[in-house]
Motif scaffolding. Sequence first.
Motif, PDB file in Angstrom:
ATOM      1  N   THR A  10      49.838  37.820  39.904  1.00 14.18           N
ATOM      2  CA  THR A  10      50.011  37.542  41.330  1.00 14.18           C
ATOM      3  C   THR A  10      50.937  38.567  41.956  1.00 14.18           C
ATOM      4  OG1 THR A  10      49.665  35.175  40.972  1.00 14.18           O
ATOM      5  CG2 THR A  10      50.806  35.815  42.996  1.00 14.18           C
ATOM      6  N   ALA A  24      49.062  41.802  42.323  1.00 11.93           N
ATOM      7  CA  ALA A  24      48.101  41.762  43.437  1.00 11.93           C
ATOM      8  C   ALA A  24      48.809  41.984  44.771  1.00 11.93           C
ATOM      9  CB  ALA A  24      47.362  40.424  43.450  1.00 11.93           C
ATOM     10  N   TYR A  30      43.003  46.733  42.191  1.00  6.00           N
ATOM     11  CA  TYR A  30      42.982  45.371  42.750  1.00  6.00           C
ATOM     12  C   TYR A  30      41.828  44.566  42.149  1.00  6.00           C
ATOM     13  CZ  TYR A  30      43.742  41.627  46.069  1.00  6.00           C
ATOM     14  OH  TYR A  30      44.022  40.410  46.625  1.00  6.00           O
ATOM     15  N   ALA A  82      42.118  41.296  39.846  1.00  6.87           N
ATOM     16  CA  ALA A  82      41.468  40.046  40.246  1.00  6.87           C
ATOM     17  C   ALA A  82      40.640  39.474  39.097  1.00  6.87           C
ATOM     18  CB  ALA A  82      40.600  40.280  41.476  1.00  6.87           C
ATOM     19  N   TYR A 110      43.058  38.104  36.545  1.00  6.15           N
ATOM     20  CA  TYR A 110      43.625  36.857  37.073  1.00  6.15           C
ATOM     21  C   TYR A 110      42.632  35.719  36.848  1.00  6.15           C
ATOM     22  CZ  TYR A 110      45.803  33.643  40.405  1.00  6.15           C
ATOM     23  OH  TYR A 110      46.406  32.554  40.985  1.00  6.15           O
ATOM     24  N   GLN A 111      41.365  35.956  37.170  1.00 11.63           N
ATOM     25  CA  GLN A 111      40.345  34.922  37.002  1.00 11.63           C
ATOM     26  C   GLN A 111      40.170  34.554  35.532  1.00 11.63           C
ATOM     27  OE1 GLN A 111      38.896  33.291  39.613  1.00 11.63           O
ATOM     28  NE2 GLN A 111      38.269  31.906  37.984  1.00 11.63           N
TER      29      GLN A 111
END
Length: 134
Positions: free
Chosen positions: A20, A23, A104, A108, A111-112
């Motif tokens: 996070t 990001a 980015y 992402a 993160y997922q």
Amino acid sequence: MAITMDKLLGIHQYTLGVRTQRAEMIANNLANADTPGFKAKGLDFQQALQQAQRGQQSYHLSRTHEKHFAVEIKPQGSEQFRVPTQPDTGDGNTVDAQLEQNLYMQNALEYQMTMNFLDGRISGVKKALGSSGG
């Protein structure tokens, strides 16, 4: 037998916070791609993860008077300026928009993946607790 969050979620609870933070940093770089003199920043993921595991998050100091500055203290070392990958365009900005967009997207996806892992882990514990309650 007590289950702690560290045993249940492992390192993934910390990676989520670091991803996070990463990001936000990349989004800030992209938002300032046309700002003269802006220097792109990156995050040393391993160092930030170690700091998160040790509980060394950033701290926001309270303002007790309206003339006080708002201050945030971050541990040293995890946030770094990026080494420029393209020649200087004359305005001193070091943001490479294509690189930042790729970073980015990669972040992402990671993160997922972390969210999916945590969801699976929590679902498994919920099933185990539901079946042992008899």
